[in-house]
Design an enzyme around this catalytic site. Structure first.
Site, PDB file in Angstrom:
ATOM      1  N   ASP A  76      -1.759 -12.724  -1.742  1.00  0.00           N
ATOM      2  CA  ASP A  76      -2.742 -11.553  -2.102  1.00  0.00           C
ATOM      3  C   ASP A  76      -3.101 -10.768  -0.798  1.00  0.00           C
ATOM      4  O   ASP A  76      -4.250 -10.518  -0.922  1.00  0.00           O
ATOM      5  CB  ASP A  76      -4.007 -12.065  -2.924  1.00  0.00           C
ATOM      6  CG  ASP A  76      -4.621 -11.071  -3.742  1.00  0.00           C
ATOM      7  OD1 ASP A  76      -4.246  -9.970  -3.536  1.00  0.00           O
ATOM      8  OD2 ASP A  76      -5.877 -11.236  -4.172  1.00  0.00           O
TER       9      ASP A  76
ATOM     10  N   ARG B 162       0.717  -1.338   0.145  1.00  0.00           N
ATOM     11  CA  ARG B 162      -0.229   0.015  -0.184  1.00  0.00           C
ATOM     12  C   ARG B 162       0.854   1.447   0.077  1.00  0.00           C
ATOM     13  O   ARG B 162       0.278   2.357  -0.506  1.00  0.00           O
ATOM     14  CB  ARG B 162      -0.940  -0.138   1.168  1.00  0.00           C
ATOM     15  CG  ARG B 162      -1.869  -1.178   1.171  1.00  0.00           C
ATOM     16  CD  ARG B 162      -2.750  -1.289  -0.035  1.00  0.00           C
ATOM     17  NE  ARG B 162      -3.801  -2.234   0.327  1.00  0.00           N
ATOM     18  CZ  ARG B 162      -4.503  -2.855  -0.812  1.00  0.00           C
ATOM     19  NH1 ARG B 162      -4.301  -2.382  -2.113  1.00  0.00           N
ATOM     20  NH2 ARG B 162      -5.637  -3.592  -0.256  1.00  0.00           N
TER      21      ARG B 162
ATOM     22  N   HIS C 166      -3.793 -15.395  -8.522  1.00  0.00           N
ATOM     23  CA  HIS C 166      -4.976 -15.816  -7.945  1.00  0.00           C
ATOM     24  C   HIS C 166      -6.061 -16.589  -8.694  1.00  0.00           C
ATOM     25  O   HIS C 166      -7.026 -16.509  -8.536  1.00  0.00           O
ATOM     26  CB  HIS C 166      -5.737 -14.799  -6.866  1.00  0.00           C
ATOM     27  CG  HIS C 166      -5.714 -13.543  -7.581  1.00  0.00           C
ATOM     28  ND1 HIS C 166      -6.483 -13.618  -8.988  1.00  0.00           N
ATOM     29  CD2 HIS C 166      -5.628 -12.358  -7.321  1.00  0.00           C
ATOM     30  CE1 HIS C 166      -6.259 -11.971  -9.270  1.00  0.00           C
ATOM     31  NE2 HIS C 166      -6.021 -11.554  -8.533  1.00  0.00           N
TER      32      HIS C 166
ATOM     33  N   HIS D 148      -6.906  -3.300   4.246  1.00  0.00           N
ATOM     34  CA  HIS D 148      -7.873  -2.069   4.063  1.00  0.00           C
ATOM     35  C   HIS D 148      -8.035  -1.615   5.587  1.00  0.00           C
ATOM     36  O   HIS D 148      -8.076  -2.153   6.678  1.00  0.00           O
ATOM     37  CB  HIS D 148      -9.180  -2.401   3.527  1.00  0.00           C
ATOM     38  CG  HIS D 148      -9.137  -2.907   2.154  1.00  0.00           C
ATOM     39  ND1 HIS D 148      -8.760  -2.019   1.090  1.00  0.00           N
ATOM     40  CD2 HIS D 148      -9.207  -4.288   1.694  1.00  0.00           C
ATOM     41  CE1 HIS D 148      -8.763  -2.942   0.032  1.00  0.00           C
ATOM     42  NE2 HIS D 148      -9.098  -4.050   0.152  1.00  0.00           N
TER      43      HIS D 148
END
Length: 441
Positions: A304, A61, A231, A308
């Site tokens: 993955d 991020r 994925h 958040h």
């Protein structure tokens, strides 16, 4: 001061028990009844030694989304999960589509010192799928990028995908594709099928993944370049990859821990922690993925890891962001779904979580065997332990963990990054001070 450690009575790859002597970042001796007066002793009876894990698919991020994760917090989570290297996906803000941004991520990883960070470059400018990014500049930068992906978005234009494959071929790079035909998934909320019909949620059909994979393996074959499928999540996708490999196509594929364990039935709770892209699929798909890992059709496990902030998940299902965390539990999920079920052994775990991801990403310093003369990237794992997952206790800033409350097998007891213990006794120790220049030992 030289760091010297003697790991005693550890089972290497779940096989023979031996002692491992580490000095100055390297494995200098492996044997039985080893002694070293000036070494710190690590008693590892009952533990398994695996090569440091490598994650080809991590979202750190930073820059720009530090409320979700930072390179520091994300690599701390990686170390706790047994990882000594992670590939940081490009969907930061700004997007990692220039040499300047990938070098920033690279330097942040060096400064943090918890794991080696390999930036992934965007395939297209701003992940917009319209024009190729500065691929050559990123490849030639200090970060020496070899993996390029618009993950989170699909490179949907076949002509653009072909040009990207041709470009990276010149320096042995790879395009990692998020396989999702956008016109087939507009407004999609979960896997398309019986459950989506019952819940009244717009479906994400398997064919949206499978059609892109079919197209891209044919493109890779046509230009003789490397493509990696991120994925992979459906039984049909497994069959396409298996077919492509039988033709000699240079295709590799990954499965995530959550797609190996969780199914669409969890969406009945409407808990946004289970919202992910690609979505959780059927039990039949889960079983197909497990078998594909066992038989080699699926090459690696990629987490993955997608943290958040709380507000992005603590909301209505339709408004919630896609993504789950998982760096700190990945090895436990692999044990539960693949090792404890008898599908694979610990040698195969080393292959899918260390050797192969490092090879695909051309991370020459990682994914090394536990052998004399090799860099001491080692994880000590207790397969007999159990733990109940509590997101509040994790290093990652993202608390959107789908395994919360579950009792999982196994625990990482120590992680050695280039001979330095970043994790000891299951807790963070200290970061490694890295060399002034480069990522080498």
């Amino acid at each position: 001061m030289t760091e010297k450690y003697l790991i005693k009575n550890v089972s290497i790859l779940g096989q023979d028990t031996a002692d491992i002597l580490i000095d100055a970042g390297k494995i200098v001796q492996i044997g039985t009844a080893l002694t070293a007066d000036d070494a710190q002793i690590i008693e590892a009876q009952g533990l398994i030694a695996l090569p440091g894990l490598v994650d080809l698919h991590t979202h750190l991020r930073e820059p720009g989304q530090e409320d979700s994760e930072t390179v520091e917090s994300g690599t701390q989570a990686a170390a706790l999960g047994g990882y000594t290297a992670v590939f940081a996906m490009a969907n930061s803000q700004p997007v990692a589509d220039t040499a300047g941004v990938v070098e920033q991520v690279y330097e942040l990883g060096k400064k943090a010192g918890w794991a080696q960070v390999y930036p992934v470059g965007a395939v297209t400018i701003g992940l917009q799928g319209e024009r190729l990014s500065a691929i050559g500049a990123m490849a030639d930068s200090r970060a020496q990028v070899r993996v390029f992906s618009d993950d989170g978005m699909c490179v949907w234009d076949p002509a653009l995908m072909r040009r990207a494959l041709e470009y990276v071929k010149t320096f042995d790079g790879v395009i990692a594709q998020h396989a999702q035909e956008p016109r087939l998934t507009e407004g999609a909320q979960m896997n398309e099928g019986k459950v989506s019909a019952e819940l009244g949620l717009a479906g994400w059909p398997a064919v949206a993944e499978e059609s892109i994979i079919a197209r891209d393996v044919l493109l890779a074959e046509h230009v003789n370049s490397r493509v990696h499928i991120c994925h992979l999540s459906t039984r049909g996708a497994v069959e396409i990859v298996r077919w492509a490999k039988s033709r000699g196509v240079q295709v590799t594929a990954e499965a995530t821990p959550h797609h190996l364990l969780l199914t669409e039935e969890l969406v009945r709770s409407y808990d946004p922690v289970y919202k992910v892209n690609p979505p959780l699929r059927t039990e039949e798909d889960v079983m197909a993925l497990r078998q594909a890992v066992a038989d080699g059709t699926i090459d690696i496990i990629g987490t993955d890891h997608a943290p958040h902030p709380i507000e992005s998940k603590d909301c209505e299902w339709a408004c919630a962001a896609n993504g789950m965390t998982g760096l700190e539990q990945a090895l436990s999920i692999v044990q539960k779904t693949l090792v404890d079920t008898g599908l694979i052994g610990w040698e195969r775990v080393a292959e899918i979580m260390s050797f192969r991801p490092a090879h695909i990403g051309r991370a020459v310093e990682q994914g090394r065997p536990i052998a004399v003369g090799e860099p001491a990237h080692i994880v000590l794992y207790d397969p007999q332990a159990t733990r109940v997952i509590n997101p509040a206790e994790q290093a990652t800033r993202g608390k959107n963990n789908p395994y919360r409350g579950l009792e999982l097998p196994g625990a990482v007891r120590a992680t050695f990054f280039a001979g330095h213990p970043t994790v000891l006794d299951g807790a963070l120790a200290t970061p490694r001070v890295q060399p002034a220049e480069g990522n080498s030992l």
